[in-house]
Design a protein around this motif. Structure first.
Motif, short mmCIF file in Angstrom:
data_model
loop_
_atom_site.label_atom_id
_atom_site.label_comp_id
_atom_site.label_asym_id
_atom_site.label_seq_id
_atom_site.Cartn_x
_atom_site.Cartn_y
_atom_site.Cartn_z
N SER A 130 1.15 -35.57 -4.66
CA SER A 130 -0.14 -35.43 -3.93
C SER A 130 -0.99 -34.54 -4.88
N ALA A 131 -2.28 -34.74 -5.18
CA ALA A 131 -3.09 -33.86 -6.14
C ALA A 131 -4.16 -33.50 -5.59
N GLY A 132 -4.59 -32.17 -5.83
CA GLY A 132 -6.13 -31.71 -5.63
C GLY A 132 -6.64 -31.80 -6.60
N LEU A 133 -7.89 -32.12 -7.00
CA LEU A 133 -8.75 -32.22 -8.21
C LEU A 133 -9.92 -31.53 -7.91
N ALA A 134 -10.28 -30.38 -8.92
CA ALA A 134 -11.62 -29.67 -8.63
C ALA A 134 -12.26 -29.38 -9.86
N GLN A 135 -13.67 -29.82 -10.00
CA GLN A 135 -14.46 -29.94 -10.98
C GLN A 135 -15.21 -28.51 -11.02
N TRP A 136 -15.23 -27.67 -12.10
CA TRP A 136 -15.73 -26.40 -12.32
C TRP A 136 -17.47 -26.76 -12.19
N VAL A 164 -4.78 -38.47 -4.86
CA VAL A 164 -5.61 -37.49 -5.26
C VAL A 164 -6.94 -37.24 -4.44
N GLU A 165 -7.15 -36.03 -4.08
CA GLU A 165 -8.20 -35.50 -3.40
C GLU A 165 -8.93 -34.80 -4.24
N VAL A 166 -10.52 -35.13 -4.19
CA VAL A 166 -11.18 -34.36 -5.05
C VAL A 166 -12.09 -33.30 -4.11
N ALA A 167 -12.18 -32.27 -4.61
CA ALA A 167 -12.36 -30.91 -3.70
C ALA A 167 -14.08 -31.18 -3.60
N ARG A 168 -14.38 -30.50 -2.51
CA ARG A 168 -15.71 -30.41 -2.36
C ARG A 168 -16.45 -29.46 -3.28
N ARG A 169 -17.80 -29.60 -3.42
CA ARG A 169 -18.55 -28.56 -4.31
C ARG A 169 -18.50 -27.18 -3.53
N ALA A 183 -8.65 -22.20 -6.17
CA ALA A 183 -8.63 -22.13 -4.57
C ALA A 183 -9.12 -23.54 -4.11
N ARG A 184 -10.07 -24.19 -4.90
CA ARG A 184 -10.90 -25.33 -4.35
C ARG A 184 -9.60 -26.33 -4.48
N ALA A 185 -9.20 -26.47 -5.89
CA ALA A 185 -8.11 -27.54 -5.97
C ALA A 185 -6.90 -27.42 -5.06
#
Length: 448
Positions: A392-398, A426-431, A409-411
């Motif tokens: 499982s993965a958490g993805l955060a865009q700066w 994969v779950e993309v983090a909320r802004r 922390a968001r990832a």
């Protein structure tokens, strides 16, 4: 000794045969001298007996060289410099008290002078090889210690004879028998070493060289001080007879000390670099560890801020890793972590970085990647995961403003969202709240 060399099939057989040749030659000299004494009631040196006596030195030195080559992994320059230092200091002693008196003695033929010099030179040769062997480190078996003790006894006997000749003392029958017992004991120790069960192992590699311990430091200090101490002694005696040899020896010893210091500094620098690398590398997977990641991520954020480029961070967690460990064992779990790290590293772009964050968690830094490119990279990683496992993965865009800690922390929060949603995705983090957008539900991947 020949019987022992033939019985043992270890790597040191050639060395044992060289030792046997030297002992045979030396014992033959005793036989020749004894025959002359029996027939002529006297023995005049130089003669054929000296040829036998002198054959000991090159043969034993050759055997020691063979052992050194067998026991050393590559060239141990530190041990070589240490042995040269000790030999130089003791060689100066040999020159002052043994070699120069033999050279300057009057009333002798050139052959007699040559013979008189050959004995102390042979002692220095054996001493040099023995010192190099002893300073080379490694296992000290019984046969190894017996060889060292025997060589030392030969040197003690030779030095005693040389000192008696230098001071003009003729040893009596009791002294002759005592010195003969010293050499006889040296013969016995060599023979016992050859027949001992550890003789077959004496030529095996010694492994890592020894440390520069207190005993070796004392020995090197005494050897380095030999030249000035001899000079002070001759000054106190009122006549400096060996100024040139002492000066040359002082120069050589000074250069050897400088070389040894340079070697130690290089070793210290290499060890410091190694420790620094180990402190930033995960021992199991070989990936950068959390310490290295904590240093790399802020720098990457600053580069992205300066260049106005995109930046993504992904937290990866192997699914049901504890269950895998319980079912297959911890060694299998370690192999999974190593193989997963290797497989994922091959799928990353050249600019990406993968680190082990802790346990079964990994973290990926994707410079210059937007959300779509980052998702494609993670899709390749999911396909390459070995042993049929998933993650499982958490993805955060700066967002261009948040700190590196806030980005991680968001990832991490997105990773837990992915795990709650059923894993293998994969779950993309909320802004952040200031510019919040709906989650990109199309980034949830179930490739299998």
């Amino acid at each position: 000794m020949v019987a022992g060399a033939l019985r043992h099939r270890g790597a040191g057989r050639a060395a044992w045969l060289a030792f046997a040749a030297g002992i045979f030659g030396n014992a033959t000299g005793i036989l020749v001298e004894g025959y002359n004494l029996h027939v002529n009631a006297e023995y005049e040196s130089p003669g054929w007996a000296d040829l036998g006596y002198l054959s000991l030195y090159p043969a034993v030195a050759a055997g020691l060289v063979l052992l050194i080559r067998r026991r050393s992994e590559g060239r141990d320059w530190g041990a070589l410099v240490d042995a040269t230092t000790v030999t130089t200091g003791l060689g100066l002693l040999a020159w002052v008290f043994m070699i120069r008196p033999a050279v300057t003695e009057t009333g002798l033929s050139p052959l007699a002078h040559l013979t008189g010099v050959a004995y102390p030179v042979g002692d220095v040769l054996v001493l040099a090889m023995l010192t190099r062997l002893l300073l080379g480190g490694g296992a000290t078996s019984t046969a190894y210690r017996l060889i060292a003790a025997s060589a030392c006894l030969f040197l003690v006997g030779d030095v005693t004879w040389a000192v008696l000749n230098t001071i003009g003392v003729e040893p009596g029958p009791a002294a002759h028998r005592l010195l003969g017992a010293v050499f006889l004991l040296a013969y016995v120790l060599f023979g016992h070493a050859a027949l001992h069960r550890s003789a077959a192992l004496i030529g095996e590699s010694a492994g890592a060289p020894p440390k520069l311990g207190p005993g070796l430091l004392v020995l090197l200090t005494l050897a380095s001080l030999m030249a000035p101490l001899l000079l002070l002694g001759q000054i106190a005696a009122g006549e400096v007879t060996d100024a040139l040899p002492i000066a040359i020896c002082s120069i050589v010893l000074f250069l050897l000390v400088v070389i040894r210091m340079a070697q130690l500094l290089r070793q210290l620098e290499a060890q410091t670099a190694r420790v620094r690398q180990l402190s930033r590398t995960d021992e199991l997977t070989g990936l950068p560890n959390r310490r290295a990641w904590n240093a790399e991520l802020p720098a990457a954020v600053e580069r992205a801020r300066r260049d106005g480029a995109g930046l993504a961070v992904a937290m990866l967690d192997l699914d049901h890793f504890k269950r895998f460990n319980d079912e297959y064992g911890h060694p299998a779990g370690d192999r999974l972590l190593k193989s997963a790290a290797a497989a994922w590293s091959e799928q990353l772009r050249g600019t990406d970085h993968l680190a082990r964050y802790g346990g079964e968690e990994f973290i990926a830094l994707l410079p210059g990647a937007d959300t779509g490119e980052a998702v494609r990279v993670l899709r390749r990683l999911m396909t390459a995961t070995p042993l049929g496992q998933t993650f499982s993965a958490g993805l955060a865009q700066w967002d261009g403003a948040e700190t590196s800690d806030e980005l991680v922390a968001r990832a991490d929060a997105a990773l837990y969202e992915a795990k709650r949603a059923g894993r293998d995705r994969v779950e993309v983090a909320r802004r952040p709240a200031a510019d919040a957008q709906p989650p990109a539900t199309d980034a949830r991947l179930t490739p299998r």
